[in-house]
Write a protein that holds these residues in place. Structure first.
Motif, PDB file in Angstrom:
ATOM      1  N   PRO A 131      10.605   3.856  10.008  1.00  0.00           N
ATOM      2  CA  PRO A 131       9.857   2.629   9.734  1.00  0.00           C
ATOM      3  C   PRO A 131      10.094   1.600  10.827  1.00  0.00           C
ATOM      4  O   PRO A 131      11.095   1.674  11.538  1.00  0.00           O
ATOM      5  CB  PRO A 131      10.470   2.155   8.411  1.00  0.00           C
ATOM      6  N   SER A 132       9.189   0.659  10.951  1.00  0.00           N
ATOM      7  CA  SER A 132       9.371  -0.468  11.862  1.00  0.00           C
ATOM      8  C   SER A 132       9.497  -1.705  10.985  1.00  0.00           C
ATOM      9  O   SER A 132       8.510  -2.223  10.476  1.00  0.00           O
ATOM     10  CB  SER A 132       8.184  -0.599  12.812  1.00  0.00           C
ATOM     11  N   VAL A 133      10.727  -2.125  10.779  1.00  0.00           N
ATOM     12  CA  VAL A 133      10.982  -3.191   9.806  1.00  0.00           C
ATOM     13  C   VAL A 133      10.524  -4.541  10.337  1.00  0.00           C
ATOM     14  O   VAL A 133       9.977  -5.358   9.615  1.00  0.00           O
ATOM     15  CB  VAL A 133      12.483  -3.229   9.430  1.00  0.00           C
ATOM     16  N   GLY A 134      10.707  -4.794  11.624  1.00  0.00           N
ATOM     17  CA  GLY A 134      10.237  -6.047  12.195  1.00  0.00           C
ATOM     18  C   GLY A 134      11.214  -7.177  11.993  1.00  0.00           C
ATOM     19  O   GLY A 134      12.091  -7.151  11.120  1.00  0.00           O
ATOM     20  N   GLY A 135      11.065  -8.195  12.833  1.00  0.00           N
ATOM     21  CA  GLY A 135      11.997  -9.321  12.814  1.00  0.00           C
ATOM     22  C   GLY A 135      12.007 -10.099  11.520  1.00  0.00           C
ATOM     23  O   GLY A 135      13.022 -10.680  11.141  1.00  0.00           O
ATOM     24  N   SER A 136      10.883 -10.141  10.819  1.00  0.00           N
ATOM     25  CA  SER A 136      10.821 -10.906   9.566  1.00  0.00           C
ATOM     26  C   SER A 136      11.315 -10.102   8.371  1.00  0.00           C
ATOM     27  O   SER A 136      11.356 -10.613   7.260  1.00  0.00           O
ATOM     28  CB  SER A 136       9.376 -11.353   9.307  1.00  0.00           C
ATOM     29  N   LYS A 137      11.679  -8.829   8.613  1.00  0.00           N
ATOM     30  CA  LYS A 137      12.180  -7.950   7.545  1.00  0.00           C
ATOM     31  C   LYS A 137      11.207  -7.874   6.370  1.00  0.00           C
ATOM     32  O   LYS A 137      11.608  -7.780   5.221  1.00  0.00           O
ATOM     33  CB  LYS A 137      13.552  -8.442   7.051  1.00  0.00           C
ATOM     34  N   SER A 138       9.917  -7.883   6.685  1.00  0.00           N
ATOM     35  CA  SER A 138       8.908  -7.882   5.628  1.00  0.00           C
ATOM     36  C   SER A 138       8.467  -6.479   5.236  1.00  0.00           C
ATOM     37  O   SER A 138       7.691  -6.322   4.294  1.00  0.00           O
ATOM     38  CB  SER A 138       7.678  -8.680   6.087  1.00  0.00           C
ATOM     39  N   ALA A 139       8.912  -5.455   5.964  1.00  0.00           N
ATOM     40  CA  ALA A 139       8.445  -4.094   5.713  1.00  0.00           C
ATOM     41  C   ALA A 139       9.001  -3.535   4.408  1.00  0.00           C
ATOM     42  O   ALA A 139      10.088  -3.910   3.964  1.00  0.00           O
ATOM     43  CB  ALA A 139       8.837  -3.183   6.868  1.00  0.00           C
ATOM     44  N   ARG A 140       8.238  -2.621   3.829  1.00  0.00           N
ATOM     45  CA  ARG A 140       8.627  -1.951   2.584  1.00  0.00           C
ATOM     46  C   ARG A 140       8.468  -0.451   2.794  1.00  0.00           C
ATOM     47  O   ARG A 140       7.430   0.121   2.441  1.00  0.00           O
ATOM     48  CB  ARG A 140       7.769  -2.470   1.432  1.00  0.00           C
ATOM     49  N   PRO A 141       9.479   0.191   3.384  1.00  0.00           N
ATOM     50  CA  PRO A 141       9.351   1.598   3.796  1.00  0.00           C
ATOM     51  C   PRO A 141       8.965   2.551   2.677  1.00  0.00           C
ATOM     52  O   PRO A 141       8.187   3.481   2.907  1.00  0.00           O
ATOM     53  CB  PRO A 141      10.740   1.919   4.357  1.00  0.00           C
ATOM     54  N   ILE A 142       9.470   2.347   1.466  1.00  0.00           N
ATOM     55  CA  ILE A 142       9.157   3.277   0.373  1.00  0.00           C
ATOM     56  C   ILE A 142       7.689   3.155  -0.016  1.00  0.00           C
ATOM     57  O   ILE A 142       6.979   4.164  -0.166  1.00  0.00           O
ATOM     58  CB  ILE A 142      10.083   3.030  -0.826  1.00  0.00           C
ATOM     59  N   GLU A 143       7.196   1.940  -0.170  1.00  0.00           N
ATOM     60  CA  GLU A 143       5.781   1.743  -0.493  1.00  0.00           C
ATOM     61  C   GLU A 143       4.885   2.184   0.660  1.00  0.00           C
ATOM     62  O   GLU A 143       3.739   2.613   0.448  1.00  0.00           O
ATOM     63  CB  GLU A 143       5.524   0.270  -0.817  1.00  0.00           C
ATOM     64  N   TRP A 144       5.400   2.069   1.869  1.00  0.00           N
ATOM     65  CA  TRP A 144       4.653   2.424   3.081  1.00  0.00           C
ATOM     66  C   TRP A 144       4.127   3.858   2.998  1.00  0.00           C
ATOM     67  O   TRP A 144       2.989   4.144   3.376  1.00  0.00           O
ATOM     68  CB  TRP A 144       5.570   2.275   4.283  1.00  0.00           C
ATOM     69  N   VAL A 145       4.956   4.762   2.497  1.00  0.00           N
ATOM     70  CA  VAL A 145       4.570   6.176   2.417  1.00  0.00           C
ATOM     71  C   VAL A 145       3.317   6.334   1.559  1.00  0.00           C
ATOM     72  O   VAL A 145       2.370   7.056   1.921  1.00  0.00           O
ATOM     73  CB  VAL A 145       5.723   7.025   1.859  1.00  0.00           C
ATOM     74  N   GLU A 146       3.276   5.647   0.435  1.00  0.00           N
ATOM     75  CA  GLU A 146       2.110   5.740  -0.449  1.00  0.00           C
ATOM     76  C   GLU A 146       0.880   5.110   0.196  1.00  0.00           C
ATOM     77  O   GLU A 146      -0.250   5.583   0.016  1.00  0.00           O
ATOM     78  CB  GLU A 146       2.409   5.066  -1.786  1.00  0.00           C
ATOM     79  N   THR A 147       1.081   4.043   0.961  1.00  0.00           N
ATOM     80  CA  THR A 147      -0.022   3.408   1.666  1.00  0.00           C
ATOM     81  C   THR A 147      -0.642   4.376   2.683  1.00  0.00           C
ATOM     82  O   THR A 147      -1.871   4.453   2.811  1.00  0.00           O
ATOM     83  CB  THR A 147       0.444   2.119   2.368  1.00  0.00           C
ATOM     84  N   ILE A 148       0.195   5.113   3.372  1.00  0.00           N
ATOM     85  CA  ILE A 148      -0.297   6.116   4.323  1.00  0.00           C
ATOM     86  C   ILE A 148      -1.090   7.202   3.585  1.00  0.00           C
ATOM     87  O   ILE A 148      -2.150   7.646   4.031  1.00  0.00           O
ATOM     88  CB  ILE A 148       0.859   6.744   5.115  1.00  0.00           C
ATOM     89  N   ARG A 149      -0.586   7.613   2.438  1.00  0.00           N
ATOM     90  CA  ARG A 149      -1.290   8.632   1.654  1.00  0.00           C
ATOM     91  C   ARG A 149      -2.674   8.155   1.224  1.00  0.00           C
ATOM     92  O   ARG A 149      -3.656   8.903   1.253  1.00  0.00           O
ATOM     93  CB  ARG A 149      -0.451   9.026   0.433  1.00  0.00           C
ATOM     94  N   LYS A 150      -2.769   6.902   0.818  1.00  0.00           N
ATOM     95  CA  LYS A 150      -4.059   6.348   0.436  1.00  0.00           C
ATOM     96  C   LYS A 150      -4.989   6.275   1.644  1.00  0.00           C
ATOM     97  O   LYS A 150      -6.208   6.483   1.514  1.00  0.00           O
ATOM     98  CB  LYS A 150      -3.883   4.967  -0.197  1.00  0.00           C
ATOM     99  N   SER A 151      -4.432   6.006   2.809  1.00  0.00           N
ATOM    100  CA  SER A 151      -5.243   5.962   4.031  1.00  0.00           C
ATOM    101  C   SER A 151      -5.794   7.348   4.334  1.00  0.00           C
ATOM    102  O   SER A 151      -6.974   7.514   4.682  1.00  0.00           O
ATOM    103  CB  SER A 151      -4.396   5.461   5.212  1.00  0.00           C
ATOM    104  N   GLU A 152      -4.962   8.354   4.173  1.00  0.00           N
ATOM    105  CA  GLU A 152      -5.395   9.733   4.410  1.00  0.00           C
ATOM    106  C   GLU A 152      -6.501  10.140   3.439  1.00  0.00           C
ATOM    107  O   GLU A 152      -7.407  10.905   3.802  1.00  0.00           O
ATOM    108  CB  GLU A 152      -4.214  10.686   4.270  1.00  0.00           C
ATOM    109  N   ALA A 153      -6.453   9.611   2.233  1.00  0.00           N
ATOM    110  CA  ALA A 153      -7.432  10.000   1.211  1.00  0.00           C
ATOM    111  C   ALA A 153      -8.830   9.472   1.498  1.00  0.00           C
ATOM    112  O   ALA A 153      -9.794   9.883   0.852  1.00  0.00           O
ATOM    113  CB  ALA A 153      -6.968   9.483  -0.156  1.00  0.00           C
ATOM    114  N   LEU A 154      -8.966   8.592   2.503  1.00  0.00           N
ATOM    115  CA  LEU A 154     -10.291   8.109   2.870  1.00  0.00           C
ATOM    116  C   LEU A 154     -11.127   9.199   3.512  1.00  0.00           C
ATOM    117  O   LEU A 154     -12.356   9.100   3.571  1.00  0.00           O
ATOM    118  CB  LEU A 154     -10.171   6.920   3.839  1.00  0.00           C
ATOM    119  N   ALA A 155     -10.466  10.238   4.013  1.00  0.00           N
ATOM    120  CA  ALA A 155     -11.196  11.307   4.706  1.00  0.00           C
ATOM    121  C   ALA A 155     -12.089  12.058   3.726  1.00  0.00           C
ATOM    122  O   ALA A 155     -11.738  12.254   2.570  1.00  0.00           O
ATOM    123  CB  ALA A 155     -10.206  12.268   5.349  1.00  0.00           C
TER     124      ALA A 155
END
Length: 239
Positions: free
Chosen positions: A215-239
């Motif tokens: 993950p790329s957490v970033g300086g503001s520490k705003s990232a959510r790595p666990i939720e990120w995985v599901e977001t990627i899955r939803k992006s893939e489902a657009l195909a």
């Protein structure tokens, strides 16, 4: 350092302008433009992705510094105006992007979609022409409102507060071009938006997708790595 992906059969494999580089046959897993072998005069870089659709890439900071990474933008030109997804990290660099857009078309910039609310994407938003409509997720709008207050107190360049928000999905049709503004879940920020062009089969993922960086957490520490995985899955489902 952020992502473009071509959906359909080649989902996620045709990423452009991202953080991976090949040095002596090996993939370098870094966003450092120095390590990637770039020079200052390589930027800005404009790549045509489809008819009237462009990727724009510029350096956030100077080479040789910790800010030597790139910020990507999406430019969609239509017969009724231009839509930009993500700006650049300073007024000067966003002004240069606006000037480069002027070389592509005489159509005015109508909308700016804020896909990531970090400063390397929003700090230059005041460089856009008057009358532009800014669109963000409600969470990102709140982040920008707080940032705008801080910058005003410091006497820094202002950041326009988005006039419109998208909490889930909005279909924007401009000049016959359909663009879907999507919130598919939290990833690198609390309000990551993506822009999908169904006819062109292109998805601008902004900071939802970092090529070979997770993950790329970033300086503001705003990232959510666990939720990120599901977001990627939803992006893939657009195909």
């Amino acid at each position: 350092m952020q992502g473009f992906a071509t959906l359909g059969r080649s989902l996620m494999v045709a990423a452009l302008l991202l953080s991976g580089a090949v040095v002596q046959g090996q993939v370098v897993r870094t966003a450092d433009a120095d390590v990637r072998g770039f020079r200052a005069n390589d930027f800005p870089r404009i790549t045509q992705l489809a008819d009237n659709v462009y990727a724009y890439e510029d350096l956030m900071g100077e080479l040789g510094t910790s800010f030597a990474f790139t910020t990507n933008s999406l430019i969609v030109v239509t017969s009724q105006g231009v839509v930009v997804a993500d700006a650049q990290g300073s007024v000067a660099k966003t002004k240069r992007m606006v000037e480069e857009i002027g070389k592509l078309t005489t159509q005015p910039i109508k909308y700016v979609v804020i896909c990531a609310d970090h400063m390397d994407h929003i700090a230059g938003n005041s460089a856009f022409p008057a009358g532009v409509t800014f669109i963000a997720h409600p969470t990102s709008k709140a982040v920008i409102e707080r940032a705008a207050v801080r910058l005003a107190q410091n006497g820094s360049a202002p950041i326009p507060v988005p006039q419109e928000t998208v909490a889930d999905k909005r279909t924007l049709v401009l000049g016959g071009t359909e663009m879907q503004i999507l919130f598919l879940g939290r990833a690198h920020t609390g309000g990551d938006l993506q822009v999908y062009l169904p006819r062109q089969d292109l998805l601008f993922m902004s900071e939802v997708f970092f090529n070979r960086l997770y993950p790329s957490v970033g300086g503001s520490k705003s990232a959510r790595p666990i939720e990120w995985v599901e977001t990627i899955r939803k992006s893939e489902a657009l195909a």
